[in-house]
Design an enzyme around this catalytic site. Structure first.
Site, PDB file in Angstrom:
ATOM      1  CB  SER A 143      21.674 -70.304  85.855  1.00 19.03           C
ATOM      2  OG  SER A 143      21.761 -69.966  84.477  1.00 19.03           O
ATOM      3  CE1 TYR A 157      18.938 -65.819  86.863  1.00 21.34           C
ATOM      4  CE2 TYR A 157      20.578 -66.507  85.242  1.00 21.34           C
ATOM      5  CZ  TYR A 157      19.435 -66.770  85.982  1.00 21.34           C
ATOM      6  OH  TYR A 157      18.799 -67.971  85.848  1.00 21.34           O
TER       7      TYR A 157
HETATM    8  P1  NAP Z   1      10.017 -67.774  86.022  1.00 21.18           P
HETATM    9  O1  NAP Z   1       9.192 -68.434  84.961  1.00 21.18           O
HETATM   10  O2  NAP Z   1      10.402 -66.334  85.804  1.00 21.18           O
HETATM   11  O3  NAP Z   1       9.219 -67.905  87.395  1.00 21.18           O
HETATM   12  C1  NAP Z   1       9.678 -67.241  88.529  1.00 21.18           C
HETATM   13  C2  NAP Z   1       8.785 -67.604  89.707  1.00 21.18           C
HETATM   14  O4  NAP Z   1       9.370 -67.033  90.888  1.00 21.18           O
HETATM   15  C3  NAP Z   1       7.374 -67.064  89.606  1.00 21.18           C
HETATM   16  O5  NAP Z   1       6.511 -68.053  90.114  1.00 21.18           O
HETATM   17  C4  NAP Z   1       7.392 -65.836  90.548  1.00 21.18           C
HETATM   18  O6  NAP Z   1       6.141 -65.583  91.181  1.00 21.18           O
HETATM   19  C5  NAP Z   1       8.384 -66.319  91.595  1.00 21.18           C
HETATM   20  N1  NAP Z   1       9.062 -65.266  92.356  1.00 21.18           N
HETATM   21  C6  NAP Z   1       9.884 -64.292  91.896  1.00 21.18           C
HETATM   22  N2  NAP Z   1      10.363 -63.558  92.903  1.00 21.18           N
HETATM   23  C7  NAP Z   1       9.840 -64.091  94.044  1.00 21.18           C
HETATM   24  C8  NAP Z   1       9.960 -63.789  95.428  1.00 21.18           C
HETATM   25  N3  NAP Z   1      10.739 -62.772  95.852  1.00 21.18           N
HETATM   26  N4  NAP Z   1       9.265 -64.538  96.324  1.00 21.18           N
HETATM   27  C9  NAP Z   1       8.485 -65.566  95.915  1.00 21.18           C
HETATM   28  N5  NAP Z   1       8.339 -65.914  94.610  1.00 21.18           N
HETATM   29  C10 NAP Z   1       9.000 -65.170  93.692  1.00 21.18           C
HETATM   30  O7  NAP Z   1      11.368 -68.587  86.318  1.00 21.18           O
HETATM   31  P2  NAP Z   1      11.909 -69.985  85.710  1.00 21.18           P
HETATM   32  O8  NAP Z   1      12.439 -69.731  84.355  1.00 21.18           O
HETATM   33  O9  NAP Z   1      10.917 -71.061  85.927  1.00 21.18           O
HETATM   34  O10 NAP Z   1      13.186 -70.216  86.630  1.00 21.18           O
HETATM   35  C11 NAP Z   1      13.167 -70.970  87.834  1.00 21.18           C
HETATM   36  C12 NAP Z   1      14.587 -71.049  88.362  1.00 21.18           C
HETATM   37  O11 NAP Z   1      15.439 -71.680  87.405  1.00 21.18           O
HETATM   38  C13 NAP Z   1      15.211 -69.682  88.659  1.00 21.18           C
HETATM   39  O12 NAP Z   1      16.035 -69.759  89.801  1.00 21.18           O
HETATM   40  C14 NAP Z   1      16.066 -69.426  87.427  1.00 21.18           C
HETATM   41  O13 NAP Z   1      17.122 -68.537  87.689  1.00 21.18           O
HETATM   42  C15 NAP Z   1      16.542 -70.835  87.114  1.00 21.18           C
HETATM   43  N6  NAP Z   1      16.953 -71.006  85.716  1.00 21.18           N
HETATM   44  C16 NAP Z   1      16.064 -70.828  84.701  1.00 21.18           C
HETATM   45  C17 NAP Z   1      16.496 -70.969  83.376  1.00 21.18           C
HETATM   46  C18 NAP Z   1      15.579 -70.774  82.202  1.00 21.18           C
HETATM   47  O14 NAP Z   1      16.073 -70.766  81.064  1.00 21.18           O
HETATM   48  N7  NAP Z   1      14.273 -70.629  82.389  1.00 21.18           N
HETATM   49  C19 NAP Z   1      17.835 -71.298  83.118  1.00 21.18           C
HETATM   50  C20 NAP Z   1      18.707 -71.481  84.183  1.00 21.18           C
HETATM   51  C21 NAP Z   1      18.258 -71.339  85.485  1.00 21.18           C
HETATM   52  P3  NAP Z   1       5.013 -64.573  90.565  1.00 21.18           P
HETATM   53  O15 NAP Z   1       4.662 -65.119  89.201  1.00 21.18           O
HETATM   54  O16 NAP Z   1       3.883 -64.645  91.526  1.00 21.18           O
HETATM   55  O17 NAP Z   1       5.652 -63.222  90.482  1.00 21.18           O
END
Ligand code: NAP
Length: 248
Positions: A143, A157
């Site tokens: 991130s 985080y």
């Molecule tokens: P998100 O929408 O919150 O989705 C998280 C996903 O992870 C969901 O499918 C959830 O499943 C699953 N999950 C959480 N804990 C888990 C576990 N222990 N075992 C298996 N599955 C688990 O996240 P996102 O925004 O798409 O982010 C994806 C990645 O990109 C993350 O690593 C995040 O830190 C990184 N990132 C995101 C952003 C942003 O702005 N969105 C920016 C920088 C980096 P359930 O729905 O079934 O609970």
């Protein structure tokens, strides 16, 4: 050779966009989720309806026994793994360090760091040419927070993502001669539900005017970057950390 991809945390957001795009590019896909079986199955059904091959597997990737079961299911149902996307990530309620409990710190570091180690370990065991595998690719999700530290909101985080940057560098060198490339994508602010978990669902819309491109990103823009890093087009790239953050 059949391309088989596992995307951790792919019931929604960046993971779901990556799983769908991977299927459209010819991969057999393992969707992994923690709680939302309905969303994972909807995505699986969409991929199958489009003529792709997909399974959806519930597993908490921060728990070693779950990770082993997840990888064994991929072995049995899809065949040898060729690509892993370590995508799970959790944010907790925004606060300062002085308000962070040890339970919260353990949850954040276990999910955001330990799971990447556990899943990469299983992937390397299967992919490494040193143990009879065919090689493969791993992409980690870091991130932009790893660069700015996220003061006053979630330095836990941000620090967990800093660990992923370093793990990418080390592991990429450790397995470079074994046919495995390991790379990392550092997204900026992307329109997904993760921000609601931090208690700030409107975060991207509120802050996007600070991004040089004047907008937040879409999950598909991150998926494109991930899939390029897994593709033969990036065959000489390993240990790279790519910022996909609208010039931040
Ligand atoms: P998100 O929408 O919150 O989705 C998280 C996903 O992870 C969901 O499918 C959830 O499943 C699953 N999950 C959480 N804990 C888990 C576990 N222990 N075992 C298996 N599955 C688990 O996240 P996102 O925004 O798409 O982010 C994806 C990645 O990109 C993350 O690593 C995040 O830190 C990184 N990132 C995101 C952003 C942003 O702005 N969105 C920016 C920088 C980096 P359930 O729905 O079934 O609970």
């Amino acid at each position: 050779m059949k391309q088989v991809i596992l995307v951790t945390g792919s019931s929604r957001g960046i993971g779901a966009a990556t799983a769908l795009m991977a299927s459209r590019r010819g991969y057999a896909v393992c969707i992994n989720y923690l709680n939302d079986a309905q969303a994972a199955d909807k995505l699986r059904a969409q991929i199958v309806a489009e003529g792709g091959e997909a399974i959806a597997v519930q597993a908490d990737v921060s728990v070693e026994a779950d990770v082993q079961r997840l990888f064994e299911t991929v072995d049995e149902e899809l065949g040898p793994l060729t690509a892993l996307v370590n995508n799970v990530g959790v944010l907790e309620q925004q606060c300062r360090l002085t308000e962070m409990s040890v339970e919260r710190l353990q949850r954040v570091f276990t999910t955001n760091v330990i799971s990447y180690f556990l899943c990469s370990k299983e992937a390397v065991k299967r992919m490494s040419t040193a143990s009879g595998g065919q090689g493969g690719g791993i992409v980690n999700l870091s991130s932009g927070a790893a660069k700015h530290g996220a003061p006053n909101v979630y330095i836990d985080y941000a620090s967990s993502k800093g660990a992923i940057d370093v793990m990418t560098l080390g592991l990429s060198k450790e397995v470079a001669a074994e046919g495995i490339r390991v790379n990392c994508v550092r997204p900026g602010m992307i329109y997904t539900d993760i921000h609601a978990s931090g208690g700030d669902p409107g975060r991207v819309a509120r802050l996007e005017s600070n991004v040089p491109m004047l907008r937040g990103g879409q999950p598909e823009e991150i998926a494109e970057t991930i899939l390029w890093l897994l593709s033969p087009q990036s065959s000489y790239v390993s240990g790279a950390i790519i910022d996909a953050a609208g010039a931040r």
